[in-house]
Write a protein that holds these residues in place. Structure first.
Motif, mmCIF file in Angstrom:
data_model
loop_
_atom_site.group_PDB
_atom_site.id
_atom_site.type_symbol
_atom_site.label_atom_id
_atom_site.label_comp_id
_atom_site.label_asym_id
_atom_site.label_seq_id
_atom_site.Cartn_x
_atom_site.Cartn_y
_atom_site.Cartn_z
ATOM 1 N N VAL A 164 0.891 -0.967 -0.059
ATOM 2 C CA VAL A 164 -0.075 0.043 -0.103
ATOM 3 C C VAL A 164 0.907 1.235 -0.127
ATOM 4 O O VAL A 164 1.698 1.279 0.939
ATOM 5 C CB VAL A 164 -1.036 0.016 1.248
ATOM 6 C CG1 VAL A 164 -1.846 1.474 1.326
ATOM 7 C CG2 VAL A 164 -1.878 -1.112 1.279
ATOM 8 N N GLY A 165 0.427 2.318 -0.783
ATOM 9 C CA GLY A 165 1.306 3.467 -0.780
ATOM 10 C C GLY A 165 0.507 4.479 -0.248
ATOM 11 O O GLY A 165 -0.454 4.622 0.339
ATOM 12 N N PRO A 166 1.278 5.754 -0.086
ATOM 13 C CA PRO A 166 0.376 6.954 0.286
ATOM 14 C C PRO A 166 -0.707 7.354 -0.615
ATOM 15 O O PRO A 166 -0.490 7.164 -1.818
ATOM 16 C CB PRO A 166 1.863 8.004 0.374
ATOM 17 C CG PRO A 166 2.683 7.400 -0.290
ATOM 18 C CD PRO A 166 2.671 6.081 -0.814
ATOM 19 N N HIS A 167 -1.561 8.133 0.141
ATOM 20 C CA HIS A 167 -2.815 8.708 -0.908
ATOM 21 C C HIS A 167 -2.173 9.707 -1.648
ATOM 22 O O HIS A 167 -2.718 9.631 -2.924
ATOM 23 C CB HIS A 167 -3.807 9.410 0.274
ATOM 24 C CG HIS A 167 -4.572 8.162 1.022
ATOM 25 N ND1 HIS A 167 -5.374 7.280 0.209
ATOM 26 C CD2 HIS A 167 -5.065 8.170 2.243
ATOM 27 C CE1 HIS A 167 -5.904 6.718 1.127
ATOM 28 N NE2 HIS A 167 -5.670 7.198 2.406
ATOM 29 N N LYS A 168 -1.374 10.339 -1.327
ATOM 30 C CA LYS A 168 -0.717 11.553 -2.079
ATOM 31 C C LYS A 168 1.134 11.418 -1.882
ATOM 32 O O LYS A 168 1.322 11.104 -0.840
ATOM 33 C CB LYS A 168 -1.186 12.906 -1.539
ATOM 34 C CG LYS A 168 -0.683 13.801 -2.658
ATOM 35 C CD LYS A 168 -1.562 15.210 -2.094
ATOM 36 C CE LYS A 168 -1.272 16.186 -2.948
ATOM 37 N NZ LYS A 168 -0.291 17.248 -2.681
ATOM 38 N N GLU A 169 1.670 11.574 -3.087
ATOM 39 C CA GLU A 169 3.102 11.146 -2.969
ATOM 40 C C GLU A 169 3.486 12.014 -1.682
ATOM 41 O O GLU A 169 3.175 13.394 -1.398
ATOM 42 C CB GLU A 169 3.734 12.078 -4.154
ATOM 43 C CG GLU A 169 5.060 11.612 -4.416
ATOM 44 C CD GLU A 169 5.645 12.059 -5.781
ATOM 45 O OE1 GLU A 169 6.128 11.346 -6.539
ATOM 46 O OE2 GLU A 169 5.609 13.358 -5.834
ATOM 47 N N ASP A 170 4.451 11.197 -1.051
ATOM 48 C CA ASP A 170 5.252 11.883 0.020
ATOM 49 C C ASP A 170 6.226 12.827 -0.305
ATOM 50 O O ASP A 170 6.629 13.803 0.577
ATOM 51 C CB ASP A 170 5.867 10.645 0.981
ATOM 52 C CG ASP A 170 4.893 9.730 1.783
ATOM 53 O OD1 ASP A 170 3.846 10.203 1.779
ATOM 54 O OD2 ASP A 170 5.429 8.808 2.031
ATOM 55 N N ILE A 171 7.007 12.684 -1.360
ATOM 56 C CA ILE A 171 8.112 13.592 -1.744
ATOM 57 C C ILE A 171 7.315 15.137 -1.788
ATOM 58 O O ILE A 171 6.226 15.034 -2.558
ATOM 59 C CB ILE A 171 8.700 13.442 -3.201
ATOM 60 C CG1 ILE A 171 9.730 12.181 -3.010
ATOM 61 C CG2 ILE A 171 9.544 14.666 -3.605
ATOM 62 C CD1 ILE A 171 10.152 11.546 -4.198
#
Length: 316
Positions: free
Chosen positions: A192-199
């Motif tokens: 599972v990835g972040p809802h919105k990019e972390d960078i």
């Protein structure tokens, strides 16, 4: 003697981001509210010029909370801290102000939410960087696995490949991180990835601006500190975008004029913790050697602003 002509491409956005602006303001407001000394755990932002300026006003920079007296305020740097740090400050009944960038705090919340859902965390980041240490320190030791490269993904040992999530350091190379995420998703399809990019927006915008100016320039200088992750990434991005000579300089005094002999175009940008005064210093240095024409190259407009913590907005 007539100076040779030089076109100087000035990348924008560059320099201070909203998180850095807020962190510096927090130290200045704390000094106004409580008077010096105010202690700061770790460099508030990675820039010697900024740190020295705040030190002159009465900020005392330390590496660990143990170095701070109980009776003086302490500020946590923009990079974020492990959960154990505010817990210790509270136990010692210290006045403390958290200057963690809100976009880093978002990653902390994300990591906790995934852990609460029973997922093991993988963090993409640089080992030992304060932001990585702070994010990994949101969860019990051993609960967050660190990967720095695509090769690390192949060897990382997880508890359950179907119960994984990932977060990233906010100051990474956008392109490198895409490759690492792709490798994670290939090896662990359920991750599972972040809802919105972390960078963060500032890292992305500064890298995009460098990609726009680098192919035009014989040389590109990044104004920033050697321990600044986002500044170092800008040098790498410039090299990949086709600039033959890309260098990091802290001040104009570090410019290697011999290496720049024969150039007719140079691009200048600055990492997110480098103040504009240092960029102006570099432009002035070039103006002393060349007949300079400055051409701004703007790829985005930033209008993000973060509020300082309430404790600083209240009267002493």
């Amino acid at each position: 003697m007539k100076k040779p002509p030089l076109t100087l491409y000035l990348a924008a956005p560059r320099g201070f981001c909203a998180g850095v602006d807020r962190a510096i303001k927090i130290v200045e407001m704390a000094l106004q509210k409580w008077g010096p000394p105010v202690y700061v755990r770790h460099e508030i932002v990675h820039n010697k010029f900024v740190v020295d300026g705040l030190r002159a006003k009465g900020a005392v920079f330390v590496e660990e909370l143990q170095e701070c007296p109980d009776d003086r305020p302490v500020i946590f740097s923009a990079h974020g801290v492990p959960k154990s740090v505010p817990a210790e400050a509270a136990q010692r009944e210290m006045i403390y102000v958290d200057a963690t960038c809100p976009l880093v705090s978002k990653v902390h919340v994300e990591a906790q939410r995934h852990a609460d859902a029973g997922l093991q965390m993988i963090m993409i980041g640089h080992k030992g960087h304060p932001e990585t240490v702070g994010t990994m320190g949101q969860l019990p030791e051993g609960d967050v696995l660190l990967v720095e490269t695509v090769d690390d993904v192949a060897t990382v040992q997880v508890r359950d490949p179907d119960k994984l999530a990932f977060v990233t350091q906010t100051t990474l190379s956008v392109d490198d991180t895409k490759d690492i995420i792709a490798a994670l998703q290939a090896r662990f399809p359920a991750i599972v990835g972040p809802h919105k990019e972390d960078i963060c927006y500032a890292t992305t915008n500064r890298q995009e601006a460098v990609k726009a100016v680098a192919p035009k320039a014989d040389a590109l200088l990044v104004v920033g500190a050697p321990n600044s992750s986002n500044s170092r990434r800008l040098v790498e991005v410039a090299s990949r975008a086709g600039c033959q000579y890309a260098q990091l300089v802290q001040r104009a005094t570090e410019i290697d004029w011999r290496a720049l002999e024969g150039i007719s175009t140079v691009a200048v940008t600055a990492g997110a913790s480098a103040p504009e005064v240092l960029v102006n210093e570099v432009i002035e240095a070039f103006s002393a050697h060349y007949d300079v024409t400055v051409e701004p190259v703007e790829t985005a407009v930033e209008n993000v602003e973060f509020k300082v913590p309430r404790v600083l907005r209240q009267p002493a």
